[in-house]
Design a protein around this motif. Sequence first.
Motif, PDB file in Angstrom:
ATOM      1  N   LYS A 135      44.714  11.753 114.189  1.00 16.74           N
ATOM      2  CA  LYS A 135      44.643  12.102 115.609  1.00 16.74           C
ATOM      3  C   LYS A 135      43.487  11.382 116.301  1.00 16.74           C
ATOM      4  N   ILE A 136      42.378  11.219 115.587  1.00 14.14           N
ATOM      5  CA  ILE A 136      41.219  10.526 116.160  1.00 14.14           C
ATOM      6  C   ILE A 136      41.534   9.043 116.343  1.00 14.14           C
ATOM      7  N   LEU A 137      42.234   8.458 115.375  1.00 12.01           N
ATOM      8  CA  LEU A 137      42.595   7.045 115.466  1.00 12.01           C
ATOM      9  C   LEU A 137      43.575   6.796 116.598  1.00 12.01           C
ATOM     10  N   VAL A 138      44.609   7.631 116.706  1.00  8.24           N
ATOM     11  CA  VAL A 138      45.601   7.450 117.775  1.00  8.24           C
ATOM     12  C   VAL A 138      44.944   7.579 119.143  1.00  8.24           C
ATOM     13  N   LYS A 139      44.057   8.537 119.286  1.00 11.67           N
ATOM     14  CA  LYS A 139      43.368   8.725 120.568  1.00 11.67           C
ATOM     15  C   LYS A 139      42.452   7.550 120.870  1.00 11.67           C
ATOM     16  N   ALA A 140      41.733   7.057 119.852  1.00  6.97           N
ATOM     17  CA  ALA A 140      40.798   5.953 120.062  1.00  6.97           C
ATOM     18  C   ALA A 140      41.526   4.660 120.435  1.00  6.97           C
ATOM     19  N   LEU A 141      42.637   4.388 119.776  1.00  7.25           N
ATOM     20  CA  LEU A 141      43.386   3.166 120.052  1.00  7.25           C
ATOM     21  C   LEU A 141      44.250   3.280 121.300  1.00  7.25           C
ATOM     22  N   THR A 142      44.640   4.498 121.659  1.00  4.84           N
ATOM     23  CA  THR A 142      45.682   4.910 122.599  1.00  4.84           C
ATOM     24  C   THR A 142      47.021   4.906 121.860  1.00  4.84           C
ATOM     25  N   PRO A 143      47.908   5.814 122.205  1.00  6.07           N
ATOM     26  CA  PRO A 143      49.210   5.863 121.532  1.00  6.07           C
ATOM     27  C   PRO A 143      49.975   4.546 121.619  1.00  6.07           C
ATOM     28  N   ALA A 144      49.873   3.844 122.755  1.00  7.11           N
ATOM     29  CA  ALA A 144      50.616   2.584 122.919  1.00  7.11           C
ATOM     30  C   ALA A 144      50.137   1.528 121.929  1.00  7.11           C
ATOM     31  N   VAL A 145      48.816   1.406 121.769  1.00 12.30           N
ATOM     32  CA  VAL A 145      48.270   0.411 120.847  1.00 12.30           C
ATOM     33  C   VAL A 145      48.578   0.805 119.402  1.00 12.30           C
ATOM     34  N   PHE A 146      48.429   2.085 119.079  1.00 14.06           N
ATOM     35  CA  PHE A 146      48.760   2.528 117.724  1.00 14.06           C
ATOM     36  C   PHE A 146      50.224   2.242 117.424  1.00 14.06           C
ATOM     37  N   ALA A 147      51.092   2.540 118.398  1.00 13.34           N
ATOM     38  CA  ALA A 147      52.529   2.297 118.206  1.00 13.34           C
ATOM     39  C   ALA A 147      52.806   0.817 117.968  1.00 13.34           C
ATOM     40  N   SER A 148      52.106  -0.054 118.692  1.00 14.46           N
ATOM     41  CA  SER A 148      52.338  -1.492 118.517  1.00 14.46           C
ATOM     42  C   SER A 148      51.936  -1.940 117.116  1.00 14.46           C
ATOM     43  N   LYS A 149      50.858  -1.380 116.584  1.00 12.22           N
ATOM     44  CA  LYS A 149      50.442  -1.710 115.220  1.00 12.22           C
ATOM     45  C   LYS A 149      51.464  -1.193 114.203  1.00 12.22           C
ATOM     46  N   ALA A 150      51.976   0.018 114.445  1.00 12.88           N
ATOM     47  CA  ALA A 150      52.985   0.572 113.551  1.00 12.88           C
ATOM     48  C   ALA A 150      54.273  -0.258 113.602  1.00 12.88           C
ATOM     49  N   GLU A 151      54.654  -0.677 114.793  1.00 10.58           N
ATOM     50  CA  GLU A 151      55.863  -1.493 114.932  1.00 10.58           C
ATOM     51  C   GLU A 151      55.712  -2.840 114.215  1.00 10.58           C
ATOM     52  N   ALA A 152      54.531  -3.416 114.301  1.00 13.87           N
ATOM     53  CA  ALA A 152      54.297  -4.698 113.628  1.00 13.87           C
ATOM     54  C   ALA A 152      54.433  -4.546 112.113  1.00 13.87           C
ATOM     55  N   GLU A 153      53.866  -3.491 111.577  1.00 15.56           N
ATOM     56  CA  GLU A 153      53.977  -3.237 110.145  1.00 15.56           C
ATOM     57  C   GLU A 153      55.421  -2.912 109.772  1.00 15.56           C
ATOM     58  N   PHE A 154      56.066  -2.117 110.606  1.00 18.44           N
ATOM     59  CA  PHE A 154      57.456  -1.727 110.380  1.00 18.44           C
ATOM     60  C   PHE A 154      58.371  -2.946 110.282  1.00 18.44           C
ATOM     61  N   SER A 155      58.144  -3.906 111.147  1.00 16.56           N
ATOM     62  CA  SER A 155      58.998  -5.100 111.144  1.00 16.56           C
ATOM     63  C   SER A 155      58.870  -5.890 109.843  1.00 16.56           C
ATOM     64  N   GLN A 156      57.722  -5.757 109.178  1.00 22.72           N
ATOM     65  CA  GLN A 156      57.499  -6.485 107.936  1.00 22.72           C
ATOM     66  C   GLN A 156      58.158  -5.824 106.727  1.00 22.72           C
ATOM     67  N   ILE A 157      58.320  -4.507 106.783  1.00 26.35           N
ATOM     68  CA  ILE A 157      58.781  -3.785 105.586  1.00 26.35           C
ATOM     69  C   ILE A 157      60.151  -3.135 105.784  1.00 26.35           C
ATOM     70  N   ARG A 158      60.700  -3.243 106.966  1.00 31.30           N
ATOM     71  CA  ARG A 158      61.940  -2.528 107.286  1.00 31.30           C
ATOM     72  C   ARG A 158      63.076  -2.856 106.317  1.00 31.30           C
ATOM     73  N   ALA A 159      63.268  -4.132 106.054  1.00 30.86           N
ATOM     74  CA  ALA A 159      64.418  -4.548 105.245  1.00 30.86           C
ATOM     75  C   ALA A 159      64.355  -4.014 103.819  1.00 30.86           C
ATOM     76  N   GLU A 160      63.143  -3.916 103.267  1.00 26.87           N
ATOM     77  CA  GLU A 160      63.020  -3.536 101.850  1.00 26.87           C
ATOM     78  C   GLU A 160      62.952  -2.026 101.637  1.00 26.87           C
ATOM     79  N   LEU A 161      62.823  -1.253 102.715  1.00 32.41           N
ATOM     80  CA  LEU A 161      62.678   0.195 102.562  1.00 32.41           C
ATOM     81  C   LEU A 161      63.778   0.971 103.274  1.00 32.41           C
ATOM     82  N   LYS A 162      64.955   0.401 103.348  1.00 34.70           N
ATOM     83  CA  LYS A 162      66.078   1.097 103.946  1.00 34.70           C
ATOM     84  C   LYS A 162      66.446   2.342 103.112  1.00 34.70           C
TER      85      LYS A 162
END
Length: 608
Positions: A309-336
């Motif tokens: 919660k502290i990290l999401v607030k510090a980064l803002t939800p939008a920035v945290f989401a963008s980091k999660a999306e970037a990681e997600f795009s890298q691992i999506r295919a192998e973790l279906k």
Amino acid sequence: MYVYTEFDQALVDERVAQFRDQTQRFLSGTLSEDEFRPLRLQNGLYVQRYAPMLRIAVPYGVLNSKQIRKIASISQTYDRGYAHISTRQNIQLNWPALENVPDILAELATVQMHAIQTSGNCIRNTTTDQFAGRIQGEVADPRPTCEIIRQWSTFHPEFVFLPRKFKIAVSALNEIDRAATAFHDIGVYLVKKTDVVKRIADYKIRLEDAKQALASADVNGDQEEQQAQYDAVLHSFLNVDLVEHALNDEPSEWGYQIMAGGGLGRTPIIGSIIREFLPREDLIAYLEAVLRVYNLHGRRDNKYKARIKILVKALTPAVFASKAEAEFSQIRAELKVPSDLYAKMEKNFSLPAYQALPDIDFTETLKANPVFANWYRINTHPNKTPGYRIVNISLKRAGIAPGDATSEELDLIADLADKYSFGELRSTHEQNIVLADVEQSKLFELWKILTQYNLARAHIGFLTDIICCPGGDFCSLANAKSIPISEAISRRYEDLDTVYDLGHLDLNISGCMNACGHHHVGHIGILGVDKKGDEFYQISLGGNAGHDSSLGDILGPSFGADEVADIVEEILNTYLDNRQTINDETERFIDTYRRIGLAPFKERVYAK
């Protein structure tokens, strides 16, 4: 319910043997306290004020009668003859001897139970609605999703030593949230695609309106205000293009909405939606991405600022989401998630062998027995299958700590589950027990038995159905006792007619800022604080754990223990004086508070 495979059983048995060896090495002096601490924590063992406490995992709150009998036997053999239901649907033993814990775990393993990852900085027990799979209106049964998350998160090698503990809840009902999902590190919501499409359309209209308002704003006038409003609308629905693609990728009628960064404790925060729609096959990849971002960027230098919660607030939800999306795009295919896994999981949670029964008209029975009528109206809930009803068993009795049940009561409840509910029962976030599948024709018979054993108090969802942590009577972290405060309030409001007149009301009590009693989200919240060695209690008003979540406002200076029940009475009298009745609907406490605010309550409580 989910039944262990041979692999599952072997895994749990191996962990018992491993922890037995670790405990023996600690007791012999081979392992130091610092070396043993993370090992015992990840096996659910705390060192409390007077004795160790063992937290037993109850995945998403589902138990069978054999398991509850084993808990009863263990509590009688190794503890003091009772067990405690926690707000995360787990079961706790407060007095086990350290040297006996491996034996306790070995006995638990014989009924497919364990204490793995019920403590420590890892992914904890996933929770959900205690009525899951038995009620109308669910997008889908959330328990298969919970089980998929449980299997992914158990012994996950990357997430064994996170910056801080990590909790996930799953919600599948639009009308009500009984799992406090918005106050979890991750909240997983089952959502219909059609509902998401409507939200996108609404978002685009609002965004266009805000854009036009900004374009027409006076440069020297309200442009700054209009820019702020436009930015607020823009970030109210993240990554709309990704979401539209995700909707096309999901072949079924529903998927997931993901929230992150909720939590209570020292810094209570309502979580933020970071993904409006996620295809079902991508659930694990996206959760993995969120955990990786947190594991990489979460603080480890200060445990009070280490939660996501502290990290999401510090980064803002939008920035945290963008980091999660970037990681997600890298691992999506192998973790279906395999296409057939949901179907396999759903088979584990198929409906019991119901009879074809009609719904019963209880009108005359309720007229003839008003005490049974109150219990039926308040402690039971419609089951989606005709002829059956869900029964809540209250574990809130004056003179007994909230959520506690003796070994004799546990054995009785197991017998009742076998006789009336296909051998299954549920533990609840509110620290009660549920029998989810009771024949309507047997409700009166069941009620008489529960009444005989002081388990039929008809107050579920009312003032004296108090959520309360063990507090200073047991916990080494507590600043003050919680149980005596709960007892004083319960004694003050023993008269059920008075309780019913107050309407639905959540009162939650925590003994310290860790908020195990969820005081932040009680309509009335009570927090134990320490003042130079003396116990005092801070009161907050207006919290709510449901979909319309809110954090309570602190009323003012704290009160001594002997004052709390009087102060609660003054608060409730203020509500009674100010509530409205419109079209025969009496305003609830939370609605009155939201309408009139803190001031009238504060003025009355602190009046000279």
